[in-house]
Motif scaffolding. Structure first.
Motif, short mmCIF file in Angstrom:
data_model
loop_
_atom_site.label_atom_id
_atom_site.label_comp_id
_atom_site.label_asym_id
_atom_site.label_seq_id
_atom_site.Cartn_x
_atom_site.Cartn_y
_atom_site.Cartn_z
N ASN A 63 0.91 -1.18 0.04
CA ASN A 63 -0.01 -0.08 -0.03
C ASN A 63 0.69 1.00 -0.20
O ASN A 63 0.47 2.31 -0.57
N ASP A 64 1.89 1.18 0.73
CA ASP A 64 2.74 2.44 0.72
C ASP A 64 3.42 2.72 -0.60
O ASP A 64 3.52 3.87 -1.07
N PHE A 65 3.70 1.60 -1.47
CA PHE A 65 4.13 2.05 -2.81
C PHE A 65 2.93 2.48 -3.53
O PHE A 65 3.51 3.58 -4.37
N LEU A 66 1.91 1.95 -3.45
CA LEU A 66 0.79 2.64 -4.24
C LEU A 66 0.60 4.16 -3.95
O LEU A 66 0.29 4.96 -4.88
N ASN A 67 0.44 4.38 -2.65
CA ASN A 67 0.39 5.78 -2.20
C ASN A 67 1.35 6.75 -2.63
O ASN A 67 1.19 8.00 -2.83
N LEU A 83 -5.86 12.20 -7.99
CA LEU A 83 -4.71 11.48 -7.56
C LEU A 83 -4.65 11.78 -6.11
O LEU A 83 -4.13 10.77 -5.28
N TYR A 84 -4.82 13.00 -5.76
CA TYR A 84 -4.88 13.31 -4.18
C TYR A 84 -5.83 12.58 -3.44
O TYR A 84 -5.59 12.23 -2.38
N GLU A 131 -5.40 9.67 -0.52
CA GLU A 131 -6.07 10.13 0.69
C GLU A 131 -5.64 11.38 1.40
O GLU A 131 -5.55 11.48 2.70
N GLU A 132 -5.15 12.36 0.59
CA GLU A 132 -4.57 13.54 1.09
C GLU A 132 -5.74 14.62 0.81
O GLU A 132 -5.65 15.43 -0.08
N TYR A 133 -6.76 14.63 1.80
CA TYR A 133 -7.90 15.11 1.60
C TYR A 133 -7.81 16.81 1.76
O TYR A 133 -8.22 17.59 1.21
N GLU A 134 -6.94 17.17 2.81
CA GLU A 134 -6.65 18.44 3.05
C GLU A 134 -6.02 19.30 1.56
O GLU A 134 -6.43 20.25 1.11
N ILE A 135 -5.15 18.51 0.96
CA ILE A 135 -4.85 18.93 -0.32
C ILE A 135 -6.00 19.04 -1.37
O ILE A 135 -5.93 19.86 -2.08
#
Length: 839
Positions: A623-627, A649-650, A654-658
């Motif tokens: 998962n960390d690679f995919l993220n 992509l954000y 799961e970078e919801y603030e961005i």
């Protein structure tokens, strides 16, 4: 006329010197009938001068046509006499001809005007050049950036591997190999000087072939994924048979070559042999190749038998081999031992060649009496050989048969050549000389004969050096002969001799697309990984990775899904997992097919996996690679201004603030750049910023209060715009007041207005850029309500109060705009003044 002439000759006193100098200078100027060679003029100036010259010519001609009316104007002066005197002076070169003087004056004026224009333009150009040079010098002195270094830093921040001697940027891949991992894309080459020139979309035939191959590869990955999920090896995909189906109907030589090659691969892989022991693997290669050649020969003999309709007897194996011998006309050879009309040694040899050892043993036992007369010990030799599990005689019999061979058979001039061949096979006699003379062997016969003599078991260590013959020795012979020796059968020869790496390279040279898939098949069956060529073990995986990268280069933009299917095959080599991840990362960044490769978010806010994630079990995807790859792609998209890609992509990372920041920016720009009379909602939830913002707020609650409030404020502005379009002036003003941005309360004083203006400093820029539109909307609503009141059924007192309130609102807005006009477009401020004037 006289006055004009005298003026031309005798200038006024205060300009005498200047005119004399000009007159003297004009002598060097060209006449109007010259070629104007000494003056360099532009085409426009030449056109203008030509027009003036024509005009002067007309004027001169008109002067010669004067009438007697000059006597009435000149009184007692004789114009004819004056003209005669002037003419005389001109003839004596005392005066310049008037026509030339007029022309020279015109030429001089035109020349001076042109020079003036040229000087002005030249001065402007020099000024511009000097300014440009000064600017360049300023930049060079004050801005010092190494752009190449900056580019490399940015690429490294995205995780893209650079071609450096340093180790991979990802610390996980740092190991003793240093630069083990390689960058995919343009650096993926079959060799340093050769890149793929394949175009899978060149024509219909190539495209169809490409799609058939891609379908097989997709099914292969489906099977691999299913097998890995269930951990069930019995469900392995029959890849070789799929390719056999593609080639079996081909009529050209290349199709037949590939058809046989895939048959060989399928035969080698029978029984799912998974041994990791090198010696066992070599024995497997020899045994399977020998079996393939024996079965192939038997089918050939059977086909000959079936064609001979007059053949008598039952269709037994003996009769079929006899039929083959008859077709070869071996009976004409006087050296053959013939029993009952059949060359007995030839029959034994070809029975062995067809893999029919039991039938050969039965034949020998039926003719024991014959062999006892000629070769008394042959029957025990042959019986022991066929009965042996590894087809090897016991050591006492080996010594005995080799002595007998050396003393009686190898030097026999009139001996049966097939007896020589059978003895050599049984006792592996005289391995230093492996060829068989006096027998016409095909390439397949020659291969089979050598494979019969090869031994890789432990007993070979006890044999004399000159009597050892291993698969590696045989491979050296094959490579020394090369393609010219075996012609169109070279690919099959390489595969049958276990030279899988060489077979893959040769197939690529013949046809890249066919060669790529032959390499894929060999890798899928583990034949490349376990190839008997030990010298290239360290580079196998890297070469395979480059091969797939080069092939994918030809269609990665047109078919990114298929590109993923091929790139994940890089993980068939366990040491190439990092390379596979790198290739997939670059595929995403280069093709920008983020929804296809990385996934998307549906209307319900649920993540829909992309192609890479669907195959994560085949590439050890964490998962960390995919993220990480998603975040890198998001940064790239954001830098390049691809807002919608960045949003997707954000969200995936799961970078919801961005995400909410991008949504606010997108919505703010959309509202500020859209005409006030234009509808804001078009119904497309994927591209309309208002719908995107509403959907995002409804799906995700775990975002900061500040960003959420900014988004809500922008949505309120969108709502205000909608009421404005519907001409609901009262509701529009009410909603604007609820925003608490503009001082539209009629009771607001100057202090309140100033405070509102100061609060704009702390207002988010996405909301701030919509303040001009809000002011225009407010003033328009005030103007419209003012007109409604003036034309409505209101009495004097109420009407005056309402109009006064509207004027106060307008006044506050204008004062407010004046306090912040440095942030306002000039057009907006002018429009506000104009609307206020209407009240």
């Amino acid at each position: 006329m006289t006055q004009n002439a005298e003026t031309a000759v005798v200038p006024v006193s205060n300009g005498k010197r200047l005119l004399n100098e000009l007159l003297e200078s004009s002598r060097s100027l060209p006449y109007r009938d010259s070629d104007l060679g000494s003056i360099q003029l532009g085409i426009n100036e030449l056109r203008k001068r030509a027009h003036e010259l024509r005009k002067n010519t007309i004027e001169i001609k008109s002067e010669e046509n004067y009438t007697k009316a000059h006597y009435l104007l000149a009184g007692k002066v004789s114009i004819d006499e004056v003209a005669s005197n002037i003419k005389s002076l001109e003839n004596n070169n005392v005066l310049e001809p008037r026509s030339k003087i007029n022309t020279q004056q015109a030429d001089l004026d035109s020349y001076l005007r042109t020079k003036k224009d040229e000087n002005i333009l030249s001065a402007i150009e020099q000024s511009l050049s000097a300014t440009a040079r000064d600017f360049d010098n300023f930049v060079n002195q004050n801005i010092s950036l190494d752009w190449k270094q900056r580019r490399d830093e940015i690429r490294e921040s995205f995780g893209i591997v650079l071609n450096k001697q340093a180790s991979h940027t990802d610390s996980k891949s740092q190991n003793g190999n240093g630069n083990k991992s390689i960058s995919w894309g343009k650096s993926f080459k079959l060799s340093e000087d050769n890149t793929s020139k394949l175009n899978v979309n060149a024509n219909y035939s190539t495209r169809r072939k490409f799609e058939r191959y891609a379908k097989v590869v997709n099914e292969l990955n489906n099977s691999r994924q299913f097998t890995k999920t269930l951990e069930n090896a019995d469900s392995e995909f029959d890849l070789a048979n799929e390719f056999i189906q593609i080639y079996q109907n081909g009529s050209d030589s290349k199709s037949r070559q590939l058809y046989e090659s895939w048959q060989i691969i399928a035969n080698v892989n029978k029984g799912n042999f998974k041994s990791t022991n090198e010696k066992s693997f070599k024995n497997q290669v020899v045994a399977r190749s020998r079996t393939f050649l024996e079965l192939q020969f038997f089918e050939y003999a059977d086909a000959i038998y079936k064609k001979k309709v007059t053949e008598k007897g039952l269709p037994t194996i003996i009769n079929k081999i006899k039929s083959f011998i008859d077709s070869q006309k071996l009976n004409a050879n006087g050296n053959l031992l013939v029993v009952n009309g059949t060359p007995i040694w030839a029959l034994i040899f070809y029975l062995l060649r067809a893999g029919c050892q039991e039938e050969a043993l039965n034949l020998v036992l039926e003719h024991q009496s014959v062999f006892k007369k000629v070769e008394q010990s042959f029957v025990p030799y042959f019986k022991a050989y066929v009965s042996s599990q590894d087809k090897r005689l016991p050591q006492p019999l080996v010594t005995k048969i080799q002595n007998e061979f050396n003393h009686h058979i190898k030097n026999s001039i009139d001996g049966d050549p097939y007896r020589y061949a059978v003895y050599k096979i049984l006792g592996r006699c005289q391995l230093s000389r492996r060829n068989i003379s006096n027998i016409a062997l095909t390439i397949e016969d020659w291969l089979w004969m050598h494979l019969m003599l090869i031994r890789e078991d432990s007993q070979v260590d006890y044999d004399p050096i000159h009597e050892k013959y291993t698969l590696s020795d045989f491979q050296e012979i094959i490579l020394s002969y090369g393609n010219n020796k075996f012609s169109s059968n070279y690919l099959q020869v390489l595969l049958l001799s276990g030279l899988y790496d060489e077979a893959g390279k040769y197939a690529l040279e013949t046809d890249e697309m066919d060669g790529v898939h032959l390499n894929i098949g060999l890798a899928a069956y583990g034949l490349l990984q376990k190839s008997t060529q030990e010298t290239v073990n360290k580079t196998k995986g890297a070469r395979f990775s480059k091969l797939l990268g080069s092939y994918v280069e030809s269609f990665k933009f047109s078919d990114p899904r298929i590109a993923v299917e091929y790139l994940i095959l890089i993980c068939l080599f366990p040491d190439q997992i990092e390379t596979c991840h790198e290739a997939l990362r670059e595929l995403v960044l280069e093709t920008r097919e983020f929804a296809i490769l990385l996934g998307k978010i549906n209307a319900a806010g649920v993540r829909v996996p992309g192609k890479i994630e669907q195959r994560k079990s085949l590439i050890n995807l964490e998962n960390d690679f995919l993220n990480k790859i998603t975040e890198q792609a998001a940064i790239t998209a954001d830098k390049e201004g691809r807002i919608y890609d960045g949003l997707l992509l954000y969200q995936l990372s799961e970078e919801y603030e961005i995400v909410i920041s991008i949504v606010n920016r997108l919505l703010g720009e959309f509202l500020s750049n859209t005409e006030l009379e234009q509808s804001l909602v078009d119904g497309n939830s994927e591209t309309n910023p208002i719908l995107i913002a509403e959907n995002f707020l409804s799906l995700y609650q775990d975002i900061s209060v500040k960003n959420k409030e900014i988004c809500k404020s922008l949505l309120k502005i969108a709502e205000i715009r909608q009421y404005y379009l519907e001409k609901d002036w009262d509701t529009t003003l009410k909603k604007i007041e609820e925003l608490e941005i503009l001082p539209i309360n009629p009771n607001s004083d100057l202090g309140t207005t100033r405070l509102k203006a100061e609060e704009l400093t702390f207002l988010n820029e996405n909301v701030l850029k919509n303040v001009p539109n809000l002011l225009i909307i407010t003033m328009t609503c005030v103007a419209q309500k003012n007109e409604q009141i003036n034309s409505g059924p209101f009495n004097g007192g109420i009407k005056d109060d309402k109009l006064k309130e509207l004027r106060l609102v307008a006044k506050n807005c204008v004062i407010f705009a004046g306090m912040v006009q440095y942030k306002m477009p000039r057009e907006t401020f002018s429009l506000l003044i104009g609307l206020e004037a209407l009240l």
